[in-house]
Design a protein around this motif. Structure first.
Motif, PDB file in Angstrom:
ATOM      1  N   GLU A  95     -18.545  -3.136  -3.173  1.00 43.93           N
ATOM      2  CA  GLU A  95     -17.317  -2.751  -4.116  1.00 43.93           C
ATOM      3  C   GLU A  95     -16.970  -1.309  -4.377  1.00 43.93           C
ATOM      4  OE1 GLU A  95     -15.079  -4.695  -7.456  1.00 43.93           O
ATOM      5  OE2 GLU A  95     -17.768  -5.229  -7.585  1.00 43.93           O
ATOM      6  N   THR A  96     -17.305  -0.508  -4.077  1.00 48.45           N
ATOM      7  CA  THR A  96     -17.145   0.792  -3.858  1.00 48.45           C
ATOM      8  C   THR A  96     -15.557   1.691  -2.833  1.00 48.45           C
ATOM      9  OG1 THR A  96     -18.626   2.080  -5.516  1.00 48.45           O
ATOM     10  CG2 THR A  96     -17.670   3.319  -3.771  1.00 48.45           C
ATOM     11  N   SER A  97     -16.543   0.666  -1.816  1.00 53.44           N
ATOM     12  CA  SER A  97     -16.269   0.905  -0.982  1.00 53.44           C
ATOM     13  C   SER A  97     -14.723  -0.193  -0.696  1.00 53.44           C
ATOM     14  CB  SER A  97     -16.859  -0.066   0.681  1.00 53.44           C
ATOM     15  OG  SER A  97     -16.518   0.182   1.841  1.00 53.44           O
ATOM     16  N   LEU A  98     -14.601  -1.006  -1.209  1.00 56.32           N
ATOM     17  CA  LEU A  98     -13.782  -2.290  -1.431  1.00 56.32           C
ATOM     18  C   LEU A  98     -12.345  -1.212  -2.326  1.00 56.32           C
ATOM     19  CD1 LEU A  98     -13.007  -5.919  -1.855  1.00 56.32           C
ATOM     20  CD2 LEU A  98     -11.743  -4.400  -3.753  1.00 56.32           C
ATOM     21  N   ILE A  99     -12.718  -0.547  -3.076  1.00 59.16           N
ATOM     22  CA  ILE A  99     -11.881  -0.242  -3.967  1.00 59.16           C
ATOM     23  C   ILE A  99     -11.520   0.583  -2.544  1.00 59.16           C
ATOM     24  CG2 ILE A  99     -11.436   1.264  -5.822  1.00 59.16           C
ATOM     25  CD1 ILE A  99     -13.245  -0.415  -7.399  1.00 59.16           C
ATOM     26  N   GLU A 100     -12.068   1.963  -2.530  1.00 58.55           N
ATOM     27  CA  GLU A 100     -11.297   2.563  -1.262  1.00 58.55           C
ATOM     28  C   GLU A 100     -11.110   2.423  -0.590  1.00 58.55           C
ATOM     29  OE1 GLU A 100     -11.916   7.232  -1.024  1.00 58.55           O
ATOM     30  OE2 GLU A 100     -12.454   6.205  -2.829  1.00 58.55           O
ATOM     31  N   GLN A 101     -11.106   1.034   0.389  1.00 59.34           N
ATOM     32  CA  GLN A 101      -9.978   1.007   1.093  1.00 59.34           C
ATOM     33  C   GLN A 101      -8.884   0.674   0.653  1.00 59.34           C
ATOM     34  OE1 GLN A 101     -12.512  -1.938   3.695  1.00 59.34           O
ATOM     35  NE2 GLN A 101     -14.225  -1.337   3.283  1.00 59.34           N
ATOM     36  N   GLN A 102      -8.878  -0.264  -0.323  1.00 58.99           N
ATOM     37  CA  GLN A 102      -7.653  -0.709  -0.811  1.00 58.99           C
ATOM     38  C   GLN A 102      -6.720  -0.027  -0.822  1.00 58.99           C
ATOM     39  OE1 GLN A 102      -7.691  -4.427  -0.992  1.00 58.99           O
ATOM     40  NE2 GLN A 102      -5.677  -4.358  -0.136  1.00 58.99           N
ATOM     41  N   GLN A 103      -7.149   1.309  -1.686  1.00 63.15           N
ATOM     42  CA  GLN A 103      -6.815   2.223  -2.517  1.00 63.15           C
ATOM     43  C   GLN A 103      -6.134   3.379  -1.085  1.00 63.15           C
ATOM     44  OE1 GLN A 103      -9.115   4.372  -4.520  1.00 63.15           O
ATOM     45  NE2 GLN A 103      -8.747   3.673  -6.533  1.00 63.15           N
ATOM     46  N   TRP A 104      -6.437   3.485   0.099  1.00 61.53           N
ATOM     47  CA  TRP A 104      -6.241   4.142   0.785  1.00 61.53           C
ATOM     48  C   TRP A 104      -5.365   2.807   1.982  1.00 61.53           C
ATOM     49  CZ3 TRP A 104      -5.943   8.696   2.206  1.00 61.53           C
ATOM     50  CH2 TRP A 104      -6.802  10.051   2.071  1.00 61.53           C
ATOM     51  N   LEU A 105      -5.351   1.774   1.760  1.00 57.73           N
ATOM     52  CA  LEU A 105      -3.994   0.796   2.436  1.00 57.73           C
ATOM     53  C   LEU A 105      -3.054   1.718   1.895  1.00 57.73           C
ATOM     54  CD1 LEU A 105      -5.674  -2.722   3.152  1.00 57.73           C
ATOM     55  CD2 LEU A 105      -4.845  -1.139   4.787  1.00 57.73           C
ATOM     56  N   ASP A 106      -3.119   1.439   0.324  1.00 60.86           N
ATOM     57  CA  ASP A 106      -1.756   1.089  -0.814  1.00 60.86           C
ATOM     58  C   ASP A 106      -1.040   2.707   0.038  1.00 60.86           C
ATOM     59  OD1 ASP A 106      -1.971  -0.839  -1.960  1.00 60.86           O
ATOM     60  OD2 ASP A 106      -3.188  -0.125  -3.417  1.00 60.86           O
ATOM     61  N   ARG A 107      -2.429   4.215  -0.100  1.00 62.00           N
ATOM     62  CA  ARG A 107      -1.396   5.163   0.088  1.00 62.00           C
ATOM     63  C   ARG A 107      -0.930   5.814   1.671  1.00 62.00           C
ATOM     64  NH1 ARG A 107      -7.055   6.862  -1.590  1.00 62.00           N
ATOM     65  NH2 ARG A 107      -7.127   8.187  -3.167  1.00 62.00           N
ATOM     66  N   LEU A 108      -1.094   4.808   2.785  1.00 62.02           N
ATOM     67  CA  LEU A 108      -0.524   4.999   3.804  1.00 62.02           C
ATOM     68  C   LEU A 108      -0.244   3.724   4.001  1.00 62.02           C
ATOM     69  CD1 LEU A 108      -4.444   5.351   6.029  1.00 62.02           C
ATOM     70  CD2 LEU A 108      -2.227   7.006   5.056  1.00 62.02           C
ATOM     71  N   ASP A 109       0.597   2.996   2.890  1.00 64.16           N
ATOM     72  CA  ASP A 109       1.429   2.403   2.985  1.00 64.16           C
ATOM     73  C   ASP A 109       1.743   0.781   4.146  1.00 64.16           C
ATOM     74  OD1 ASP A 109       4.148   0.644   2.033  1.00 64.16           O
ATOM     75  OD2 ASP A 109       5.577   1.810   3.497  1.00 64.16           O
ATOM     76  N   LEU A 110      -0.114   0.614   4.198  1.00 58.75           N
ATOM     77  CA  LEU A 110      -0.443  -0.099   4.597  1.00 58.75           C
ATOM     78  C   LEU A 110      -0.370  -1.837   4.282  1.00 58.75           C
ATOM     79  CD1 LEU A 110      -2.976   1.897   7.176  1.00 58.75           C
ATOM     80  CD2 LEU A 110      -0.588   1.279   7.793  1.00 58.75           C
ATOM     81  N   GLU A 111      -0.238  -2.961   4.635  1.00 61.46           N
ATOM     82  CA  GLU A 111      -0.273  -3.906   4.200  1.00 61.46           C
ATOM     83  C   GLU A 111      -1.693  -4.620   4.824  1.00 61.46           C
ATOM     84  OE1 GLU A 111       2.116  -6.685   4.774  1.00 61.46           O
ATOM     85  OE2 GLU A 111       4.475  -6.075   3.795  1.00 61.46           O
ATOM     86  N   GLY A 112      -2.092  -5.726   3.505  1.00 57.24           N
ATOM     87  CA  GLY A 112      -3.970  -6.209   3.910  1.00 57.24           C
ATOM     88  C   GLY A 112      -4.891  -6.138   2.571  1.00 57.24           C
ATOM     89  N   ASP A 113      -5.454  -7.410   2.566  1.00 61.07           N
ATOM     90  CA  ASP A 113      -6.570  -7.431   1.994  1.00 61.07           C
ATOM     91  C   ASP A 113      -7.843  -7.236   2.641  1.00 61.07           C
ATOM     92  OD1 ASP A 113      -4.575  -8.249  -0.547  1.00 61.07           O
ATOM     93  OD2 ASP A 113      -4.328 -10.165   0.713  1.00 61.07           O
ATOM     94  N   VAL A 114      -8.866  -6.916   1.337  1.00 58.09           N
ATOM     95  CA  VAL A 114      -9.814  -6.270   1.718  1.00 58.09           C
ATOM     96  C   VAL A 114     -11.384  -6.933   1.114  1.00 58.09           C
ATOM     97  CG1 VAL A 114     -11.525  -4.560   1.630  1.00 58.09           C
ATOM     98  CG2 VAL A 114      -9.142  -3.789   2.097  1.00 58.09           C
ATOM     99  N   ALA A 115     -12.391  -7.748   2.171  1.00 53.11           N
ATOM    100  CA  ALA A 115     -13.866  -7.927   1.842  1.00 53.11           C
ATOM    101  C   ALA A 115     -14.452  -7.128   2.209  1.00 53.11           C
ATOM    102  CB  ALA A 115     -13.507  -9.213   2.021  1.00 53.11           C
TER     103      ALA A 115
END
Length: 471
Positions: free
Chosen positions: A257-277
């Motif tokens: 879960e820690t990685s999921l949150i980190e991945q999703q935050q980086w997608l947002d920072r880099l203005d990239l779309e996508g969902d993480v599991a």
């Protein structure tokens, strides 16, 4: 003359509700569907090759008997794989109960050597919905662990199996057992309690899915955080030694879960779309100090991990075709720690799977001699180790992915200031903290897992930063 006395003993035991529950629990079958009585046991012992079924119950068509003789259930017991699943679907709940009682080895073999995930996915798709529902309700522990079955169904089946198993164990304890058996049952309850706790929703708010569950011995469990059916990025977290369900599943799921949150935050920072599991994968028996030196458990992990990756591919392919468009599939990464890295490299070297990124931390090595041996897209293999981690220096299992000639890209796990956010990140010491929140390791791992390895920092970049701070 001795047979009647033996028969009385056997039927007495089999007709005990607690024992019936145990038999049902081993195969993931509802205990209420296992009516074993003295009369049915006597009949089975008197006529072991003949099963009497009520004349008004429609029997499935099996086709010509390749061996000759025997009942319909006898012929079903000779089948395996999808052919066996087809016949189990056609049986009524009562017939399935009888089949399990008479031929437990057939179900055991189905669980030990399941059909290929692609075959299961196509079987599930062509099987009527009512028949599928009846099967997983009656055999949750079987259907819940079949790669290729939709994840929502597996989650429902495995949660049902989990609840059923806990209830059956309490029934056994309430009925009274010996000291040794009580200790074993209490240990199983602790393991199952860890599974229950790990399924609680965490900080991300994403639902957790019970992808696989094995309730025997020390147990095995696979829990996904996020939606595996629709996620654009899927990351498997493969553990090393001493990571068991009872002791570490809660923390291992927390790492995912820690990685999921980190991945999703980086997608947002880099203005990239996508969902993480992300997937907390304890799908094999991890080694302890008594068996860490061998590869037997790594080969077990190799094969179960292979099935999990193939299962993801199969489910996504069928889902895409059902929606009328090909599903390109998610970007799949494997993050493997310690002995788990050996299992993961064996899977990618020897079995029919490939991934988009492989991330190895604290690795003791593997038979693979370079990234060329691994089926990873564009040789996208990354490796890291703390300076104080003794395991990578052991070289116990072959080539070391930290070596330059292996061809992996080394990323940093040292303390640093994030070059993009300015956040101060902690370093890693020893062998076990690669997934600790707020570390450089978690930051870089998350970026690689969403295909943004260009932003991962190296030890050289950390050295440059250190010199700049010194000035």
């Amino acid at each position: 003359m001795g047979q009647p006395d033996v028969l009385v003993d056997v039927t007495t035991i089999l007709s005990t509700p607690v024992v019936a529950a145990v038999v049902a629990g081993v195969f993931g079958m509802s205990s209420v569907l296992l009516p074993v009585t003295a009369a049915t046991a006597s009949e089975a012992l008197a006529q072991p090759s003949v099963v009497t079924v009520a004349s008004d119950v429609p029997q499935p068509f099996i086709g010509p008997d390749p061996v000759g003789g025997g009942s319909s259930l006898d012929r079903i017991a000779r089948l395996d794989g999808v052919a066996l699943l087809d016949q189990l679907v056609d049986l009524t709940p009562g017939e399935r109960s009888e089949f399990i009682a008479l031929y437990p080895e057939a179900i055991g073999e189905l669980a030990a050597t399941p059909p290929a995930a692609t075959d299961v996915a196509m079987w599930w798709k062509r099987t009527p919905a009512s028949a599928r529902d009846s099967l997983w309700i009656d055999l949750p522990g079987v259907v819940g662990n079949l790669e290729g079955v939709p994840y929502a169904v597996r989650d429902s089946a495995n949660r049902s199996f989990l609840d059923q198993t806990v209830s059956d164990i309490h029934a056994q304890l309430d009925a009274g057992v010996g000291r040794a058996m009580e200790d074993e049952l209490q240990a199983r309850l602790r393991m199952l309690s860890a599974v229950e706790t790990s399924l609680l929703t965490g900080a991300s708010g994403e639902r957790r899915t019970l992808v696989s569950l094995d309730v025997t011995a020390q147990g095995r469990a696979v829990i996904a955080v996020g939606n595996l059916t629709s996620a654009d990025y899927v990351t498997f977290f493969i553990p090393g030694m001493y990571v068991g369900v009872a002791e570490q599943l809660v923390d291992w799921t927390g790492n995912a879960e820690t990685s999921l949150i980190e991945q999703q935050q980086w997608l947002d920072r880099l203005d990239l779309e996508g969902d993480v599991a992300t997937i907390a994968w304890i799908g094999y028996q991890t080694p302890s100090v008594v068996n860490i030196a061998g590869l037997d458990l790594a080969y077990q992990g190799r094969d179960v991990l292979t099935g999990s990756v193939q299962g993801l591919d199969a489910v996504r392919s069928v889902t895409g075709s059902a929606q009328g468009a090909a599903d390109p599939g998610p970007y799949v990464s494997i993050v493997a720690h310690s002995y788990g890295s050996t299992a993961a490299m064996l899977a990618l070297q020897e079995n029919d799977i490939s991934v988009d990124a492989l991330i190895l931390v604290g690795s003791p090595g593997s038979p693979a001699t370079s990234v060329d041996d691994l089926k990873v897209t564009d040789h996208n293999v990354w490796v890291a180790a703390a300076d104080t981690d003794p395991v990578p220096r052991s070289g116990v299992f072959g080539s070391q992915p930290l070596d330059a000639d292996f061809g992996a890209t080394r990323f940093s796990v040292r303390a640093m200031g994030d070059p993009i956010t300015g956040e101060r990140l902690d370093d890693i010491t020893g062998h076990v903290y690669y997934f600790w929140p707020g570390t450089t390791a978690v930051r870089n791992t998350a970026l690689i897992a969403i295909g943004q390895g260009e932003y991962a920092t190296t030890d050289a970049s950390n050295l440059s930063e250190a010199k700049a701070l010194a000035r």
